[in-house]
Design an enzyme around this catalytic site. Structure first.
Site, PDB file in Angstrom:
ATOM      1  N   CYS A  90       0.830  -1.213   0.000  1.00  0.00           N
ATOM      2  CA  CYS A  90       0.000   0.000   0.000  1.00  0.00           C
ATOM      3  C   CYS A  90       0.870   1.271   0.000  1.00  0.00           C
ATOM      4  O   CYS A  90       1.424   1.602  -1.035  1.00  0.00           O
ATOM      5  CB  CYS A  90      -1.002  -0.043   1.153  1.00  0.00           C
ATOM      6  SG  CYS A  90      -2.402   1.025   0.817  1.00  0.00           S
ATOM      7  N   HIS A 215      -3.274  -5.091   1.881  1.00  0.00           N
ATOM      8  CA  HIS A 215      -2.558  -5.328   3.149  1.00  0.00           C
ATOM      9  C   HIS A 215      -2.575  -6.797   3.581  1.00  0.00           C
ATOM     10  O   HIS A 215      -3.368  -7.161   4.458  1.00  0.00           O
ATOM     11  CB  HIS A 215      -3.225  -4.519   4.269  1.00  0.00           C
ATOM     12  CG  HIS A 215      -3.027  -3.054   4.182  1.00  0.00           C
ATOM     13  ND1 HIS A 215      -1.997  -2.386   4.800  1.00  0.00           N
ATOM     14  CD2 HIS A 215      -3.741  -2.105   3.540  1.00  0.00           C
ATOM     15  CE1 HIS A 215      -2.076  -1.098   4.545  1.00  0.00           C
ATOM     16  NE2 HIS A 215      -3.137  -0.896   3.787  1.00  0.00           N
ATOM     17  N   GLU A 217      -0.729  -8.159   5.622  1.00  0.00           N
ATOM     18  CA  GLU A 217      -0.376  -8.218   7.058  1.00  0.00           C
ATOM     19  C   GLU A 217      -1.594  -7.999   7.952  1.00  0.00           C
ATOM     20  O   GLU A 217      -1.517  -8.226   9.155  1.00  0.00           O
ATOM     21  CB  GLU A 217       0.743  -7.214   7.372  1.00  0.00           C
ATOM     22  CG  GLU A 217       0.344  -5.751   7.474  1.00  0.00           C
ATOM     23  CD  GLU A 217       0.042  -5.077   6.129  1.00  0.00           C
ATOM     24  OE1 GLU A 217       0.018  -5.759   5.086  1.00  0.00           O
ATOM     25  OE2 GLU A 217      -0.186  -3.858   6.149  1.00  0.00           O
TER      26      GLU A 217
HETATM   27  N1  LIG Z   1      -3.285   1.973   3.613  1.00  0.00           N
HETATM   28  C1  LIG Z   1      -2.334   2.709   3.130  1.00  0.00           C
HETATM   29  O1  LIG Z   1      -1.147   2.395   3.201  1.00  0.00           O
HETATM   30  C2  LIG Z   1      -2.788   3.974   2.497  1.00  0.00           C
HETATM   31  C3  LIG Z   1      -1.757   4.647   1.636  1.00  0.00           C
HETATM   32  C4  LIG Z   1      -2.039   6.132   1.585  1.00  0.00           C
HETATM   33  N2  LIG Z   1      -3.211   6.397   0.819  1.00  0.00           N
HETATM   34  C5  LIG Z   1      -0.839   6.866   0.979  1.00  0.00           C
HETATM   35  O2  LIG Z   1      -0.977   7.561   0.072  1.00  0.00           O
HETATM   36  O3  LIG Z   1       0.241   6.734   1.435  1.00  0.00           O
END
Ligand SMILES: NC(=O)CC[C@H](N)C(=O)O
Length: 238
Positions: A90, A215, A217
């Site tokens: 992410c 995610h 994790e």
């Molecule tokens: N769950 C997340 O890691 C979100 C990422 C977040 N939107 C970012 O731009 O860093």
């Protein structure tokens, strides 16, 4: 260095400046592999120097980049990405991208390393976070879908490997056909029957780097962590 099959221990770092690093640690601790995995929470250059591989967690990519700069880690992380396996989940996936769209004025510092362009928050805001079952190539027990948790996730906009870059392998795509009946559409205005639309890609691998826009994790399923160690880390040690 010894070939991977003879390495009894590997040291995996988790960038621990902000975000879901403890959850990654818990997952790595659960793995049962032949090799012993030493886990290092990486906050300093000295921590990073111990690592054979690194996980960059989800969180806030702009904050992680800022804290990495303050910790004197940004340049060292860029060097690390050039040399060793890294998995970004992410926010971590955003940092591994070569280019990002959807950042505020002034842009955002990236580590690069993967030949992709992503869009931050590409599926929408926090309330548009969603979960979806995923088919994943190469996971243990791959007939069983993986539960994808998408929280303000980035969207892959394009794959841009140049001729000298390692090839990119698509590891998983969103597919509306896997969704439960009461969830009719993926929250993205794409034709998920188009096998070439990059915006349905949610996991990809480029040599020893792994990018997941969701995610793993935050589940109880350790198969992605095992995949990273087996497909990315161990081959890099031989
Ligand atoms: N769950 C997340 O890691 C979100 C990422 C977040 N939107 C970012 O731009 O860093």
């Amino acid at each position: 260095m010894q070939p991977s099959m003879y390495r009894e221990e590997i040291t995996v770092g988790i960038l621990a400046l902000q975000g879901a690093f403890v959850e990654h640690q818990t997952m790595l601790q659960k793995l049962s592999l032949k090799q012993r995995i030493n886990i290092v929470q990486v906050r300093t250059p000295e921590d990073l120097a111990k690592c054979d591989a690194l996980i960059i967690p989800g969180g806030e990519s702009t904050t992680i980049a800022l804290l990495a700069r303050l910790a004197g880690l940004l340049g060292l992380l860029r060097d690390f990405v050039k040399a060793k396996p890294v998995w970004g989940t992410c926010a971590g996936a955003i940092l591994l991208a070569q280019a990002v769209e959807g950042t505020k004025k002034g842009g955002q510092e990236l580590l690069g390393g993967m030949s992709v362009t992503v869009m931050r928050n590409g599926f929408g805001s926090q309330v548009e976070s969603f979960e979806a079952p995923l088919e994943v190539d190469g996971l243990r027990d791959s007939d069983r879908p993986f539960h994808g948790v998408f929280i303000r996730a980035p969207v892959v906009l394009s794959l841009n490997p140049s001729p000298n870059d390692p090839p990119i392998e698509v590891v998983s795509r969103l597919s509306a056909s896997l969704l439960p009946h009461n969830q009719t559409a993926i929250p993205l205005d794409v034709d998920d029957t188009d096998p070439c639309d990059p915006r349905t890609i949610v996991a990809l691998r480029q040599r020893h780097h792994l990018l997941t826009t969701f995610h793993p994790e935050l589940t109880k399923d350790d198969r992605f962590h095992e995949y990273f160690i087996r497909q990315c880390v161990l081959p890099s040690l031989s």
